[in-house]
Design a protein around this motif. Sequence first.
Motif, mmCIF file in Angstrom:
data_model
loop_
_atom_site.group_PDB
_atom_site.id
_atom_site.type_symbol
_atom_site.label_atom_id
_atom_site.label_comp_id
_atom_site.label_asym_id
_atom_site.label_seq_id
_atom_site.Cartn_x
_atom_site.Cartn_y
_atom_site.Cartn_z
ATOM 1 N N ASP A 1 -11.492 9.666 -29.505
ATOM 2 C CA ASP A 1 -11.057 11.368 -29.724
ATOM 3 C C ASP A 1 -12.256 12.157 -30.069
ATOM 4 O O ASP A 1 -12.223 13.360 -29.558
ATOM 5 C CB ASP A 1 -9.912 11.378 -30.581
ATOM 6 C CG ASP A 1 -8.713 10.814 -30.139
ATOM 7 O OD1 ASP A 1 -8.603 10.560 -28.847
ATOM 8 O OD2 ASP A 1 -7.511 10.418 -30.802
ATOM 9 N N ARG A 2 -13.069 11.479 -31.149
ATOM 10 C CA ARG A 2 -13.971 12.320 -31.667
ATOM 11 C C ARG A 2 -15.209 12.562 -30.565
ATOM 12 O O ARG A 2 -15.972 13.569 -30.370
ATOM 13 C CB ARG A 2 -14.794 11.667 -32.904
ATOM 14 C CG ARG A 2 -15.925 12.182 -33.317
ATOM 15 C CD ARG A 2 -16.016 13.556 -33.862
ATOM 16 N NE ARG A 2 -17.080 14.135 -34.632
ATOM 17 C CZ ARG A 2 -17.597 15.299 -34.797
ATOM 18 N NH1 ARG A 2 -16.608 16.124 -34.449
ATOM 19 N NH2 ARG A 2 -18.602 15.499 -35.492
ATOM 20 N N TRP A 3 -15.323 11.665 -29.819
ATOM 21 C CA TRP A 3 -16.342 11.806 -28.711
ATOM 22 C C TRP A 3 -15.906 12.744 -27.415
ATOM 23 O O TRP A 3 -17.002 13.485 -27.107
ATOM 24 C CB TRP A 3 -16.706 10.286 -27.950
ATOM 25 C CG TRP A 3 -17.200 9.165 -29.047
ATOM 26 C CD1 TRP A 3 -18.121 9.736 -30.070
ATOM 27 C CD2 TRP A 3 -17.415 8.016 -28.897
ATOM 28 N NE1 TRP A 3 -18.732 8.494 -30.750
ATOM 29 C CE2 TRP A 3 -18.262 7.436 -30.026
ATOM 30 C CE3 TRP A 3 -16.842 7.042 -28.270
ATOM 31 C CZ2 TRP A 3 -18.651 5.982 -30.258
ATOM 32 C CZ3 TRP A 3 -17.191 5.509 -28.221
ATOM 33 C CH2 TRP A 3 -18.107 5.286 -29.229
ATOM 34 N N ARG A 4 -14.706 12.820 -27.260
ATOM 35 C CA ARG A 4 -14.191 13.606 -26.153
ATOM 36 C C ARG A 4 -14.401 15.110 -26.801
ATOM 37 O O ARG A 4 -14.870 16.022 -26.211
ATOM 38 C CB ARG A 4 -12.860 13.450 -26.174
ATOM 39 C CG ARG A 4 -12.360 12.228 -25.319
ATOM 40 C CD ARG A 4 -11.206 12.412 -24.580
ATOM 41 N NE ARG A 4 -10.595 10.982 -23.942
ATOM 42 C CZ ARG A 4 -10.029 10.136 -24.444
ATOM 43 N NH1 ARG A 4 -9.648 10.144 -25.684
ATOM 44 N NH2 ARG A 4 -9.967 8.980 -23.725
ATOM 45 N N GLU A 5 -14.238 15.405 -28.108
ATOM 46 C CA GLU A 5 -14.350 16.564 -28.762
ATOM 47 C C GLU A 5 -15.746 17.035 -28.468
ATOM 48 O O GLU A 5 -16.255 18.381 -28.316
ATOM 49 C CB GLU A 5 -14.147 16.735 -30.279
ATOM 50 C CG GLU A 5 -12.414 16.632 -30.285
ATOM 51 C CD GLU A 5 -12.024 16.388 -31.721
ATOM 52 O OE1 GLU A 5 -12.974 16.595 -32.668
ATOM 53 O OE2 GLU A 5 -10.853 16.507 -32.128
#
Length: 589
Positions: A425-429
Amino acid sequence: MARIEDYALIGDLQTAALIGRDGSIDWCCFPRFDSGACFAAMLGGPDNGRWQVGPTAPLRRCARRYRTDTLILETVLETGAGSVRIIDFMPPRDRAPNIVRIVEGLDGEVPMRSELVIRFDYGRIVPWVRRLDHSYVAIAGPDALCLRTPVATHGENMTTVSEFTVGEGQRLPFVLTWFASHRRTPPRRIDAEAELTATEDFWHEWAAACTHEGAYHEEIHTSLRVLKALTYAPTGGIVAAPTTSLPEHIGGPRNWDYRFCWLRDASLTLTAMLECGYRDEALAWRDWLVRAVAGDPADLQIMYGIAGERRLDERELEWLVGYEDSTPVRVGNAASTQLQLDVYGGVLDALYLTRIHGAAADDNSWALATVLLHWLEEGWRLPDAGLWEVRGPARHFTHSKMMAWVAFDRAIRFCEEFGRTGPVDRWRELRDEVHAQVLECAWNVGSQAFTQSYGSDELDAAVLLMPIVGFLPADDPRVVSTVAAVRRDLTVGGLVRRYLPRDDGAVDGLAGEEGVFLPCTFWLVSVLALQGHHDEAREIFERLLDLRNDLGLLSEEYDPHAGRQLGNFPQAFTHLALVQAAMTLNRHG
C-alpha cells in the motif's frame, strides 16, 4: 590512425582486444578489462604498444569477417605476391589469457612481418625481454607476456620482430600469453589449432541456446554476441565497453573510461539477453549485483568494478596524446560517486524480468530490493546527476523520477504476481505520487513536451523511454507531442541527440560538442513502433543498421557530418538498444 569503426573485437570473456584492418592490435588490457593496457596505440601511437602482423608489400585488398556465430576474426589480405588469411581469436579462458594469431597462406608466396611492441601501464613502461625455452618473455612490474611461435624472431629497436614468408596451404601460429611476473615461468604452451577448434565450439554452443525466431535474427544475435563478449565470466559483471577515452567529439574533452559495470547498462543488457533465452547470464549478474551493492543502500553506486570494486578513482594519463589528439585520456570514472536515481528502477526492473523469464525465486535479491526501496521512499525526492551523468548542478531530472516510478511499480508487481511480501500500500501511494509529480512538474506548456528536468526548457531524448517502461501509453497525446518535439529539435539527419550541449557548459557542466547518441535513435524506433508507425520505424532502424561497421559493431555515438562512429567501442548500451528495438518491431510491426 584508423577510424573507430575500422576496428574488430576479439575477447575471452575476461578481457578484449581491438584489431585494425591492417592487422594491428592497437588496444588490449591484461588480465582484465580494467587492467592497464599493454597495447595502447589506439590512444597514442605505435610506441605506446601494438602488435601488427601483415604483408610487407602494399595491399591490393582487405576483407574480413567473423566465422559464423563466433568472435573468431578472419582477415584476408591480398598483395601482388599472393594472399594470406590471418585468423585472430582469444580462447575463452581457463586460467592464462592468450591471443592467438594464425597466418595462413592462400595463394602465392607472401613476405610477412610481425612487429610486437609491448608497453605496459598504458603504453608507458618498456619491459625487459629475454629468450626462454624457445619463447620470448617480456617482464615489467606485475606483468609478463610470453610470445611463442615457430617463426624466427629477433629484437629490433625495442620491438620483437618476425620476418617470414608464407606459402599456399601453410599455417604459422603466434601465441601471446599473459602471466603474473612473480610466477617466473610462463604457463603451459597451448596448441593453437586445437584452441581454434575449441573456441569455435564454445561460441557455436552459446549461439545454439538462442531462442529468438523472427525478423532481424542475425542482427540481434550479432549484438547479443557483443554483449556476451563484454561479460566478465568469473563474476558475472558486464562492462559498458572494453575501451577508455575514445572521444564523443574528435579533439574534445568528453573522453571517459567505460571499462566498468554500470547497473543501468547491465540491467538493460540482461533484458536483451533474457528475451532471447540466455538465463544463465541473468542469474550470474543477479549474484554479482547482490555482492556488489551489499551495504548501506544510501551508498548505492551507479557503477562498480567488474568484481564489485567501489573505488574507481579518475585520473589522467598525460603521456598519451589521445585518439586523434582528443585529450585528456582518463582511467577510472568520477561519475561512480554520483547519485543517479534511475539505477533503482533499472535494478528492480531487471530483477523482475529475471523472474518473468522463468528464473527461480531468490530470497537474497528480494531482500536487496526491499532495502533499496526503503531508501528510495524518501530518496526519490532528491535532485541527482541524471542518466547522462552531468558534471554540473544536481537537478530533478525527469528520467530519474520516471525510473523511481518504475522501481515502485516493479516492486508492486513482484508482490502481486510472485507472492512477495512488502509494504504494498505504501509503494502504491509512492508510485502514484511520483507519477503525478512528473506529469505536473516535467511538462512544459510552451514546448508541449516533457523536458529534461523540472522547470526546464531543455529537451532530452531520455523521455522517449516513457512508453517503453510503461510510464505512459505510447499514444498518450503528451507522449505524441513530446516525440514530435524531440524529432524537431534534437535530430540531425534523422538521428537523435541526447540533448543540446552548450559551449558554456550550462546543461551538463562540460563545454564542446558531441555526436548523435545512437541508443536514443533506437528508442525512437521502439516508440514509433508502439505508436503504430511501423514503416517509418523500420526505415529508421534499417538506417541505423547501415551505420554498423562491416562486422556489425557499433560505438556509442555517430558524427552524421563526417560519417563516422564516435565514443567507446563497441558499446553495450547501443547494442542492447538495437536488440530491444528489433524485438519491439517484431512484436508490434
